[in-house]
Design a protein around this motif. Structure first.
Motif, mmCIF file in Angstrom:
data_model
loop_
_atom_site.group_PDB
_atom_site.id
_atom_site.type_symbol
_atom_site.label_atom_id
_atom_site.label_comp_id
_atom_site.label_asym_id
_atom_site.label_seq_id
_atom_site.Cartn_x
_atom_site.Cartn_y
_atom_site.Cartn_z
ATOM 1 N N ILE A 32 0.846 -1.196 0.000
ATOM 2 C CA ILE A 32 0.000 0.000 0.000
ATOM 3 C C ILE A 32 0.879 1.244 0.000
ATOM 4 C CG2 ILE A 32 -1.824 -1.230 1.249
ATOM 5 C CD1 ILE A 32 -1.058 0.347 3.751
ATOM 6 N N GLN A 64 4.382 -0.740 3.361
ATOM 7 C CA GLN A 64 3.853 0.616 3.166
ATOM 8 C C GLN A 64 4.919 1.535 2.591
ATOM 9 O OE1 GLN A 64 1.768 2.728 6.505
ATOM 10 N NE2 GLN A 64 3.232 4.351 6.014
ATOM 11 N N ARG A 98 -7.629 2.042 -6.697
ATOM 12 C CA ARG A 98 -7.186 0.732 -7.181
ATOM 13 C C ARG A 98 -7.328 0.678 -8.691
ATOM 14 N NH1 ARG A 98 -10.258 -3.759 -3.697
ATOM 15 N NH2 ARG A 98 -8.691 -5.077 -4.704
ATOM 16 N N ALA A 140 -6.013 -7.485 -0.531
ATOM 17 C CA ALA A 140 -6.288 -6.090 -0.889
ATOM 18 C C ALA A 140 -7.764 -5.772 -0.696
ATOM 19 C CB ALA A 140 -5.862 -5.827 -2.338
#
Length: 316
Positions: free
Chosen positions: A97, A126, A277, A287
């Motif tokens: 992410i 991240q 997305r 996800a």
């Protein structure tokens, strides 16, 4: 000599259960088919696997050793099957992410921790970035999803945007700031104070300029600029400086960091914080699991902030 791992698993169950019939029942197979498997395996190794004439069955030393290996194979196969089931359901795997620094550190990081408390087998990688960089990483497959402020009308055609949090900024300061206890705050009250500026390449820097123009503060003095959210908050709580931050960040940080928002109306950006997305790629099952969790948590945060605003208006 290569042995069939399935045959070793069957041997392990027979040894564990103490007989061909019992082993067959545990495996969901017929007793004759299990007998044929053991006979084939015994021919393959060229030595007996069970002591002849003993009831219940008693494995030979070789049979016991091979059964022990078969039990390990069976355990690993069961573990692999469970992992696959959890992965398909979004409860395991690696999730990449990315997001804008202020929101990721001020709001999303706490929710990531809450998610992993429920889903400890999901590894989250991240990274930080602003919108253009995040979109590039989504397109080239470097990210599975991004969390960033975006105007829904400006969503790229190849992206799916789920807005979840209103774009509302506030003038933030330390909780014991001299202006906190005042009623109506005027420009003359604000003018003596210096400002903390977000990084100049960030959307929040443009928000700061927009907000100050909306209250007639064209020229403002900056005593600290750039830095991470942690450094901005450290300077904020240690001085009388002011800054502009998303209300969600102030709301999440006020109790732990000792900051608050001044009752000053400023112009808000036409953006909402949301999840971005790619339309043509679903990403790993985790996800979807994380996006669902995050949407729920941010909706709950929005409700808490709306409730506090209503209470504040009634008191005012």
């Amino acid at each position: 000599m290569k042995l069939d791992s399935d045959h070793l698993e069957i041997l392990a169950v027979i040894v564990e259960k103490g007989g061909l019939t019992e082993g067959a029942e545990a495996l969901g197979k017929s007793q004759p088919s299990v007998s044929r498997t053991i006979a084939f395996l015994q021919d393959r190794v060229g030595m007996p696997l069970f002591e002849p004439g003993r009831r219940p069955l008693r494995p030979t030393e070789l049979g016991q050793s091979l059964a022990r290996i078969g039990a390990q194979i069976r355990s690993l196969n069961q573990e692999a099957s469970q992992l696959l089931t959890r992965y398909r359901a979004g409860h395991a795997g690696r999730l990449r992410i990315g997001g804008t620094p202020i929101f990721m550190d001020g709001v999303i990081s706490t929710m990531v921790a809450d998610f992993q408390a429920h889903e400890p087998d999901v590894q989250i990688d991240q990274s930080y970035g602003y919108l253009d960089e995040l979109l590039t990483q989504l397109r080239n497959g470097a990210l599975d999803l991004a969390i960033a402020p975006l105007s829904p009308s400006m969503t790229p055609k190849d992206m799916e945007f789920t807005p979840v949090l209103a774009g509302r900024n506030v003038v933030a300061c330390r909780a014991s700031h001299p202006l906190i206890r005042r009623g109506a705050i005027t420009m003359d009250d604000i003018r003596p104070y210096q400002w903390i500026s977000p990084p100049e390449n960030s959307p929040l820097y443009l928000d700061l300029q927009l907000a100050l123009r909306s209250i007639g503060q064209e020229n403002f003095r900056v005593n600290f600029s750039g830095g991470s959210l942690a450094s901005i908050l450290s300077v904020l709580v240690g001085s009388d400086s002011l800054t502009v931050l998303p209300y969600s960040v102030v709301f999440m940080s006020r109790k732990t960091m000792g900051i608050d928002a001044l009752p000053v109306k400023i112009e808000h950006p036409a953006r909402r914080l949301g999840i971005i997305r790619p339309k043509d790629r679903s990403g790993p099952p985790s996800a979807a699991q994380f996006a669902s969790f995050l949407t729920s948590e941010l909706a709950r945060l929005q409700a808490r902030m709306d409730h506090e605003q209503q209470v504040t208006r009634r008191r005012g």
